[in-house]
Design an enzyme around this catalytic site. Structure first.
Site, short mmCIF file in Angstrom:
data_model
loop_
_atom_site.label_atom_id
_atom_site.label_comp_id
_atom_site.label_asym_id
_atom_site.label_seq_id
_atom_site.Cartn_x
_atom_site.Cartn_y
_atom_site.Cartn_z
N HIS A 126 0.88 -1.32 0.66
CA HIS A 126 0.36 -0.18 0.10
C HIS A 126 1.00 1.07 0.13
CE1 HIS A 126 -3.24 2.91 1.54
NE2 HIS A 126 -2.48 3.62 2.05
N GLU A 127 2.16 1.35 0.87
CA GLU A 127 2.69 2.51 1.31
C GLU A 127 3.46 2.66 -0.89
OE1 GLU A 127 2.27 4.70 3.04
OE2 GLU A 127 1.28 2.99 4.12
N HIS A 130 1.59 4.78 -3.20
CA HIS A 130 1.12 5.78 -3.16
C HIS A 130 2.62 6.46 -4.08
CE1 HIS A 130 -1.64 6.66 -0.49
NE2 HIS A 130 -1.35 5.98 0.74
N GLU A 189 -5.56 6.97 -1.10
CA GLU A 189 -5.59 6.08 0.00
C GLU A 189 -6.55 4.96 -1.04
OE1 GLU A 189 -4.02 5.60 2.69
OE2 GLU A 189 -3.01 7.56 1.86
#
Length: 278
Positions: A126-127, A130, A189
């Site tokens: 997920h990070e 970004h 997100e």
């Protein structure tokens, strides 16, 4: 006339629907170069390493490095070329992050929420998502455009004969925050969730673990603000979106490609903050 002129603040932000496209098909605008963003990321990372204790626990570091290495092998060169620097911060914060320029930080606090390598793969995926989608560039660009828009509106209102000018400007600021900036952040997100789920699957981590992870997070959530007043989607929204995307992510997952990263049975508690003297 004054209302039309002042609305330039919103129009400036709506320009975010142009320029380029993310991998999920969302329109983007990016006003900063990747070189600038990499320098900002590196500088921020160095500051964090000076301000936050770094874990020296061998097993914890090996676990995080193992998962991060598996993830970053599948990151496109358009997001980062070269090695990634991964640091485990000795902090109770339930958090992790990735920065432009190939920087990943994982707080030991989040390792108490992640049950295994698959759930940590969901976090790091997920990070890094970004970074892949250039969200830092977009956020900085959005802030720059909103500041320009507010400056234009301030001049327009100041030159008018409107009553309660201060109240009008405050209302415009709230409208920008809740009507544009926050939904824009929530879209980041949600996009990172989807991109991260696919990335973890390609890296040998079971994408179903991303759903279990957010179920764990939901138990820790407490009294979270209403979704429309938050920069993040609600945990239930994330779980629903990730469930729906499993049809695309599961075919990318090959269990035999699992990196077999072993989480230590005990994650040492971070040292208590020292009381400042003087």
């Amino acid at each position: 006339m004054i209302m039309k002129t002042a609305s330039l603040a919103c129009i400036a932000l709506l320009a975010l629907s142009a320029c380029s496209t993310s991998t999920t098909g969302r329109k983007q605008v990016m006003l900063f170069s990747e070189t600038e963003l990499s320098k900002m990321g590196a500088a921020s990372f160095e500051d964090m390493k000076k301000q936050t204790p770094i874990s020296s626990h061998k097993a914890t570091n090996e676990f995080v490095q193992c998962v991060a290495s598996a993830i970053t092998k599948n990151v496109p060169a358009s997001a980062h070329k070269g090695e990634w620097e991964v640091v485990v911060f000795d902090s109770a914060q339930v958090n992790a992050f990735a920065l432009p320029g190939g920087k990943i930080g994982v707080y030991t606090g989040i390792l108490n929420v992640t049950e295994d390598q698959d759930q940590l793969g969901a976090i790091i995926g997920h990070e890094v998502g970004h970074v892949i989608e250039h969200h830092s560039n977009e956020r900085l660009s959005a802030n720059k455009l909103s500041n320009i828009g507010m400056a234009v509106a301030t001049v327009a209102v100041g030159a008018s004969d409107l009553e309660n000018k201060g109240l009008w400007m405050a209302g415009l600021g709230v409208g920008l925050q809740y009507g544009v900036i926050m939904p824009y952040s929530r879209s980041h997100e949600s996009e990172a969730d989807i991109v991260g789920q696919e990335l973890m699957a390609k890296s040998g981590f079971n994408p179903k673990a991303s759903i279990k992870l957010w179920q764990n997070m939901d138990k820790l959530g407490g009294n979270a603000p209403a979704e429309f007043m938050s920069t993040h989607p609600s945990n239930q929204t994330r779980i629903k979106q990730l469930n729906a995307h499993l049809a695309q992510s599961m075919p990318l997952y090959q269990q035999e490609n699992s990196p077999n990263c072993k989480k230590p049975k005990v994650i040492p508690k971070p040292p208590a903050a020292k009381e400042k003297l003087g």
